[in-house]
Design an enzyme around this catalytic site. Structure first.
Site, short mmCIF file in Angstrom:
data_model
loop_
_atom_site.label_atom_id
_atom_site.label_comp_id
_atom_site.label_asym_id
_atom_site.label_seq_id
_atom_site.Cartn_x
_atom_site.Cartn_y
_atom_site.Cartn_z
CG HIS A 98 14.62 -11.52 -52.05
ND1 HIS A 98 13.90 -12.18 -53.01
CD2 HIS A 98 14.66 -10.21 -52.41
CE1 HIS A 98 13.51 -11.29 -53.93
NE2 HIS A 98 13.96 -10.10 -53.59
N GLY A 142 7.35 -10.31 -54.26
CA GLY A 142 6.43 -9.61 -55.14
C GLY A 142 6.92 -9.58 -56.57
CB THR A 143 10.32 -9.17 -58.02
OG1 THR A 143 10.49 -7.89 -57.41
CG2 THR A 143 10.93 -9.16 -59.41
CE LYS A 158 10.79 -10.50 -50.77
NZ LYS A 158 10.26 -9.15 -50.45
CG ASN A 200 12.15 -4.91 -58.59
OD1 ASN A 200 12.77 -3.92 -58.94
ND2 ASN A 200 12.75 -5.96 -58.04
CE1 TYR A 201 7.42 2.14 -58.03
CE2 TYR A 201 7.56 0.49 -56.31
CZ TYR A 201 6.83 1.41 -57.02
OH TYR A 201 5.50 1.60 -56.73
#
Length: 269
Positions: free
Chosen positions: A155, A165-166, A159, A124-125
């Site tokens: 989500h 992934g987070t 998805k 996660n960014y």
């Protein structure tokens, strides 16, 4: 000015990445790619993203545009990302990876590639999520030994991987802080008569519904009290802005494997 290439430019994240790159004061859009069978090949990337003409057409061959970018941002699919990593190795380019759902074997390949090129990879960014990772490490060291730990994530219906992934990143942060490996303590599904939970397990629950951008909660539950650490995203631009920030940071770094913790300097906290 860092020249950025966007893989999968027509996707939900791809369009946000186009906007974030064009709006950045430290980056410029150099390349935007899509699958060869896409009907959007040749379309202006800015028009696609709804931000007006930017004089960059969508292309289907990243190799032919290798001279037009410094860092690739890739939020696509594991098979596509792995191919793009090989291309970046061939042309000496750097890559920011937002793709999730890699197998353990594929993660090994990414680690090996980082010996040759600079890679930032994060589940996660979002700046907020990465701060949460650090908070979870602190909480796990204080409360992990005597609480039941559960991670709940939600989500949108589109998805394709679960847990997110987070969520896995949250589990890894907690398990690592407690001296464990997530694969040894994770419980990804419960059904039927399961018996009592064990103290050391980390449970995961997944929700897929509607248009939820992303919600994650880590629960540390004891008898009489519980602590919950939650992050809710309401706009994908938070991820896109973080990825562009990572690309700008990566441009000044040499080969190696980096995470958003490195980009944000959170390891110093």
């Amino acid at each position: 000015m860092v020249r950025i290439a966007i893989a999968g430019a027509a996707g939900r994240m791809g369009r946000q990445l186009l906007k974030a790159t064009v709006n950045s004061e430290k980056a410029a859009l150099g390349v935007a790619t899509e699958r060869s069978e896409s009907t959007l090949i040749g379309v202006d990337a800015g028009e696609l993203a709804g931000i007006g003409n930017v004089s960059i057409a969508i292309v289907d061959d990243l190799a032919k545009a290798a001279n037009d970018f410094d860092v690739l941002i890739d939020f696509t699919a594991p098979v596509v990302t792995l191919a793009n990593i090989e291309l970046c190795k061939q042309y000496g380019k750097k890559i920011v990876i937002g793709t999730t759902g890699f197998s353990e074997e594929e993660r090994v390949l990414i680690d090996l590639a980082a010996k040759d090129i600079a890679i930032v990879m994060a589940p996660n960014y979002s700046v907020g999520v990465n701060l949460v990772f650090k908070l979870l490490e602190k909480a796990a060291k204080v409360m992990g030994g005597y609480t039941d730990i559960e991670i709940i994530e939600a989500h949108h219906r589109h998805k394709v991987d679960a847990p997110s992934g987070t969520a896995i990143g949250m589990g890894e942060a907690i398990a690592g802080a407690m001296g464990n490996k997530l694969s040894d303590v994770a419980v990804y599904a419960r059904e039927g008569i399961t018996g009592e939970r064990t103290r050391d397990e980390i449970g995961f629950a997944t929700i897929r519904a509607g248009d939820i951008v992303g919600e994650h909660t880590a629960m540390f539950a004891d008898i009489g009290e519980r602590v919950e650490i939650t992050h809710k995203a309401t706009d994908r631009m938070t991820f896109a802005n973080g990825a562009v920030r990572a690309a700008v940071w990566l441009a000044d770094n040499q080969s190696g494997f980096y995470t958003m913790q490195d980009v944000l300097g959170l390891d110093d906290l």
